[in-house]
Scaffold this motif. Structure first.
Motif, mmCIF file in Angstrom:
data_model
loop_
_atom_site.group_PDB
_atom_site.id
_atom_site.type_symbol
_atom_site.label_atom_id
_atom_site.label_comp_id
_atom_site.label_asym_id
_atom_site.label_seq_id
_atom_site.Cartn_x
_atom_site.Cartn_y
_atom_site.Cartn_z
ATOM 1 N N HIS A 44 52.631 100.566 46.695
ATOM 2 C CA HIS A 44 51.549 100.711 45.713
ATOM 3 C C HIS A 44 52.207 100.985 44.375
ATOM 4 N N VAL A 45 52.287 99.946 43.573
ATOM 5 C CA VAL A 45 52.942 100.012 42.270
ATOM 6 C C VAL A 45 51.910 99.690 41.196
ATOM 7 N N LEU A 46 51.966 100.412 40.092
ATOM 8 C CA LEU A 46 51.111 100.135 38.940
ATOM 9 C C LEU A 46 51.928 99.396 37.894
ATOM 10 N N VAL A 47 51.376 98.334 37.360
ATOM 11 C CA VAL A 47 52.011 97.582 36.285
ATOM 12 C C VAL A 47 51.152 97.780 35.045
ATOM 13 N N VAL A 48 51.774 98.281 33.979
ATOM 14 C CA VAL A 48 51.040 98.529 32.737
ATOM 15 C C VAL A 48 51.692 97.767 31.591
ATOM 16 N N VAL A 70 51.771 90.965 32.669
ATOM 17 C CA VAL A 70 51.457 91.919 33.742
ATOM 18 C C VAL A 70 51.417 91.189 35.086
ATOM 19 N N LEU A 71 50.798 90.027 35.136
ATOM 20 C CA LEU A 71 50.714 89.264 36.379
ATOM 21 C C LEU A 71 52.079 88.746 36.825
ATOM 22 N N GLN A 99 38.172 103.037 37.752
ATOM 23 C CA GLN A 99 39.258 103.247 36.796
ATOM 24 C C GLN A 99 39.237 104.694 36.334
ATOM 25 N N THR A 100 40.379 105.377 36.442
ATOM 26 C CA THR A 100 40.457 106.781 36.034
ATOM 27 C C THR A 100 41.402 107.007 34.859
ATOM 28 N N VAL A 101 42.340 106.085 34.637
ATOM 29 C CA VAL A 101 43.209 106.152 33.459
ATOM 30 C C VAL A 101 42.862 104.937 32.615
ATOM 31 N N PHE A 102 42.434 105.182 31.388
ATOM 32 C CA PHE A 102 41.924 104.108 30.542
ATOM 33 C C PHE A 102 43.023 103.515 29.670
ATOM 34 N N HIS A 103 44.004 102.957 30.386
ATOM 35 C CA HIS A 103 45.080 102.127 29.848
ATOM 36 C C HIS A 103 45.158 100.994 30.866
ATOM 37 N N ALA A 104 45.024 99.767 30.417
ATOM 38 C CA ALA A 104 45.013 98.629 31.343
ATOM 39 C C ALA A 104 46.157 98.748 32.340
ATOM 40 N N HIS A 105 45.856 98.531 33.601
ATOM 41 C CA HIS A 105 46.896 98.565 34.633
ATOM 42 C C HIS A 105 46.477 97.769 35.854
ATOM 43 N N LEU A 106 47.480 97.191 36.499
ATOM 44 C CA LEU A 106 47.282 96.383 37.691
ATOM 45 C C LEU A 106 47.912 97.104 38.871
ATOM 46 N N HIS A 107 47.141 97.252 39.945
ATOM 47 C CA HIS A 107 47.655 97.832 41.184
ATOM 48 C C HIS A 107 48.247 96.700 42.016
#
Length: 119
Positions: A44-48, A70-71, A99-107
């Motif tokens: 489980h990695v977040l890409v911002v 990001v993709l 969404q809990t952190v309001f900075h675009a991010h992809l799980h």
């Protein structure tokens, strides 16, 4: 187009800046990827994006190349993590979508069977 100023209270901006520790798994000129502290799958990695936009829709509208970056980063992470059976790439856009952190991010999620619908 120039990204809006980074809010002082944005957790992901602080991770991108190196002010908050995170397990970084990939970084380049436009993106930073790190492990989620509450993983929902073995991988489980977040890409911002380094640019601050509140969500994926805002990023797509103002910086479409950043969304593509990001993709691309997600695909690279999946390959590096050995997610040969596939992976899920998820944007939660808005509080109603989780969404809990309001900075675009992809799980980027993988490493186990990922049924559909999620849950």
């Amino acid at each position: 187009m120039t990204a809006p100023a980074r809010p002082d209270d944005c957790l992901f901006c602080k991770i991108v800046a190196g002010d908050v520790p995170a397990e970084i798994v990939r970084a380049d000129e436009t993106t930073v990827a790190f492990r989620d502290i509450h993983p929902q799958a073995p991988t489980h990695v977040l890409v911002v994006p380094r640019s601050h936009y509140a969500d994926a829709a805002e990023l797509a509208h103002h910086e479409p190349a950043g969304l593509a970056d990001v993709l691309r980063a997600a695909a690279d992470i999946a390959e590096r993590e050995g997610l040969t059976e596939g992976y899920r790439a998820v944007f939660n856009t808005g509080a109603g979508a989780g969404q809990t952190v309001f900075h675009a991010h992809l799980h980027v999620l993988g490493g186990r069977s990922l049924q559909w619908p999620p849950g």
